[in-house]
Write a protein that holds these residues in place. Structure first.
Motif, PDB file in Angstrom:
ATOM      1  N   LEU A   1     -89.980 -20.317 -81.543  1.00 44.82           N
ATOM      2  CA  LEU A   1     -90.620 -20.856 -82.733  1.00 44.82           C
ATOM      3  C   LEU A   1     -91.243 -19.744 -83.556  1.00 44.82           C
ATOM      4  N   THR A   2     -91.022 -19.797 -84.860  1.00 47.39           N
ATOM      5  CA  THR A   2     -91.585 -18.827 -85.786  1.00 47.39           C
ATOM      6  C   THR A   2     -92.347 -19.569 -86.873  1.00 47.39           C
ATOM      7  N   PRO A   3     -93.660 -19.327 -87.001  1.00 46.63           N
ATOM      8  CA  PRO A   3     -94.414 -19.999 -88.066  1.00 46.63           C
ATOM      9  C   PRO A   3     -93.793 -19.739 -89.432  1.00 46.63           C
ATOM     10  N   GLY A   4     -93.658 -20.801 -90.206  1.00 46.18           N
ATOM     11  CA  GLY A   4     -93.085 -20.696 -91.532  1.00 46.18           C
ATOM     12  C   GLY A   4     -91.581 -20.850 -91.572  1.00 46.18           C
ATOM     13  N   LYS A   5     -90.932 -20.840 -90.415  1.00 46.21           N
ATOM     14  CA  LYS A   5     -89.476 -20.985 -90.350  1.00 46.21           C
ATOM     15  C   LYS A   5     -89.090 -22.188 -89.487  1.00 46.21           C
ATOM     16  N   SER A   6     -89.408 -22.144 -88.218  1.00 44.84           N
ATOM     17  CA  SER A   6     -89.111 -23.276 -87.328  1.00 44.84           C
ATOM     18  C   SER A   6     -90.379 -23.986 -86.873  1.00 44.84           C
ATOM     19  N   GLU A   7     -91.519 -23.474 -87.262  1.00 48.21           N
ATOM     20  CA  GLU A   7     -92.815 -24.125 -87.030  1.00 48.21           C
ATOM     21  C   GLU A   7     -93.461 -24.327 -88.395  1.00 48.21           C
ATOM     22  N   ILE A   8     -93.562 -25.589 -88.821  1.00 52.72           N
ATOM     23  CA  ILE A   8     -93.927 -25.899 -90.192  1.00 52.72           C
ATOM     24  C   ILE A   8     -95.210 -26.722 -90.232  1.00 52.72           C
ATOM     25  N   PRO A   9     -96.225 -26.269 -90.980  1.00 50.32           N
ATOM     26  CA  PRO A   9     -97.418 -27.113 -91.173  1.00 50.32           C
ATOM     27  C   PRO A   9     -97.134 -28.182 -92.218  1.00 50.32           C
TER      28      PRO A   9
END
Length: 551
Positions: A204-212
């Protein structure tokens, strides 16, 4: 121990759906059709790319270091046209290592020291409350101390919480709702070893596959709460996600993590996923307000009250390029029965205020400019919120851990019980027949003790999202819950999947009793004072709040 990602999520979906009676399943044809008809974006129409926070700007991720940071609460300037276009008039501004932020998402490490100085540049007194963080009274920002216009307030505390998505917002008594609605809110991400392990396991990468996903409903014009708004809560006529109307997100055939915050003043959502054909798509709940759950939980849908958070995994590996998936809020009974609770309140047009029975259709609004007309979007009515467009086929071989985190068990057998009643009388929402008075602490608890609180909501009432400052709690049981919660119960104690783990906010429906357990272990010297209140911000401002003192 791990299990195959695809078979695990499919098993979760089968368990979740088989538990639902046919009349309540989200794949019921009438319900699916109603939701599609209520899609205000228009599923075949032009949407807007979902705004995803980056490393600067609005909701940008700001990894705090040991240096002090100035956080300025102020009006939007001419260079903030994008934020003005979504109805915001104020924001929190920060500058860090040459980058400018508006309502930054603070990224913190467990055990880290935080030094932030609030600079008040709005025309009202204000203060920042770090929602969900375990801090002492001085740093809690509960409203006992305020920064006057032009003044400053310095925070200095250690991050003691486990990893989770927390958030921050104003807390000046009587002014909270307006300041938060005008734009003063932001997210707090706390990271620890459990969080890093999950990201590594699922790539998981915040902003790519982890989305707020920050959900907030809005109404045209500046905040001006009417008498009806103050009683029921301020509802908007459109729902934005990360400030985006009619959003879509282009995705690939892999697993995605969505971290969802309900930043609305008063609205509750009933969230679920479906295909374009109306077929339900189950998801895995991996966390809530207080962080990762011990293990993933199968879900078909989940209620999300104001201030609550959800941490979910959605598996797209079996979808094909060209497919679409939708996040929606489904129809439910909002249970606004408060008008029968009193005879001293003048009649209010519920339909005009957005508190009518759940709607079955709505006229699609083709563009942002058209959003602000008519009355508020009724609470409990169905609406599509977000479209996922599958555009890339990728190989994905990550596995979902069966264990996510370890939570130390608490023995509640010797805990004293405290009754709390939620109701309406003499024109005000009340807790134990009392309204908030500055300096008074009707709830006194012994330091380092454990208590169970039985929160009873009168039947002639409305749902209340109850928030406790300074301490996480466990939901121990739900009793006499409304029928619409029956399909979501996961154990003999009436709990929902979203009740597991640790919480800081819990929704209590009319006629329902919710028992929570709170460990009041406190590492801070001296007398400490916190708050218990409804997080419907109009209710909070109206006095549905009590002081809690550790003695």
């Amino acid at each position: 121990m791990t299990v195959n990602r695809r078979s695990f999520l499919k098993t979760l979906g089968g368990l979740a759906l088989s538990a639902l009676p046919s009349h309540a399943r989200p794949d019921h044809a009438a319900g699916a059709q109603a939701s599609r008809q209520a899609d205000w974006c228009g599923e075949a129409g032009a949407g807007r790319p979902l705004f995803i926070p980056g490393e600067r700007g609005f909701l940008g991720r700001l990894a705090l270091d040991d240096a002090p940071l100035t956080l300025r609460a102020g009006p939007l300037g001419q260079d903030n046209a994008d934020l003005r276009s979504i109805g915001l008039t104020q924001a929190y501004f920060a500058r860090h290592r040459g980058r400018e932020f508006a309502n930054p998402t603070f990224v913190l490490q467990r055990g880290q020291r935080v030094r932030i100085e609030l600079e008040n540049r709005i025309d009202e007194p204000t203060i920042v409350h770090w929602h969900g963080l375990a801090v002492d009274t001085r740093n809690d920002g509960a409203g006992m101390s305020l920064a006057a216009p032009g003044a400053r307030y310095a925070y200095d505390f250690e991050v003691r919480n486990r990893s989770s998505l927390y958030w921050y917002h104003p807390h000046p008594h009587g002014l909270t709702a307006g300041q938060a609605y005008r734009g003063l809110f932001g997210q707090l991400e706390v990271e620890d070893d459990d969080e890093r392990a999950l990201r590594a396991a699922l790539d998981l990468t915040p902003g790519k596959s982890e989305i707020p996903l920050v959900l907030q409903d809005r109404r045209g014009g500046d905040y001006a709460a009417s008498t009806a708004d103050r009683m029921h809560g301020f509802l908007g006529d459109t729902v934005l996600i990360n400030g985006t109307a009619c959003p879509y997100l282009q995705v690939a055939t892999r697993l995605y993590r969505f971290r969802i915050l309900n930043a609305s003043n008063a609205r509750t959502f009933r969230l679920g996923w479906r295909t374009a054909a109306g077929e339900p798509v189950p998801f895995a709940l991996v966390g809530n307000d207080g962080g990762l759950l011990p293990s993933p939980q199968p879900c078909a849908e989940a209620f999300l009250a104001t201030a609550e958070r959800l941490d979910v995994l959605v598996d797209l590996t079996d979808f094909a390029v060209g497919d679409t998936l939708f996040l929606e809020t489904r129809a439910f009974d909002p249970m606004h029965m408060e008008m029968s609770a009193t005879q001293d309140t003048p009649p209010i047009d519920h339909a005009a205020m957005g508190h009518a029975a759940p709607a079955t259709s709505a006229t699609p609004l083709p563009d942002h400019a058209a959003m602000h007309h008519g009355g508020p979007f009724p609470e409990g009515a169905p609406r599509t919120l977000l479209q996922l467009r599958v555009r890339d086929k990728v190989a994905y071989a990550a596995k979902v851990p069966t264990r996510l985190a370890s939570l130390a068990p608490v023995d509640w057998s010797g805990a004293s019980e405290r009754p709390l009643r939620l109701g309406f009388a003499k024109g005000q929402w009340r807790i134990n027949d009392r309204v908030f008075a500055m300096g008074e602490t009707p709830i006194e608890v012994r330091r380092d003790s454990a208590e169970t609180w039985l929160i009873r909501n009168y039947f002639n009432s409305m749902p209340h999202a109850m928030h406790v400052h300074g301490f996480a709690f466990e939901v121990l049981a739900r009793e006499t819950s409304p029928d619409q919660l029956t399909p979501l119960k996961i154990d003999a104690r009436g709990r929902l999947a979203t009740d597991l783990g640790r919480k800081d906010t819990v929704l209590v429906w009319p006629g329902e009793s919710v028992r929570i357990g709170i460990d009041f272990s406190c590492p801070f010297a001296g007398e400490q004072t916190y708050m218990l209140h409804c997080h419907n911000l109009e209710h909070e401002d109206g006095g549905m709040m009590l002081g809690v003192k550790l003695v």
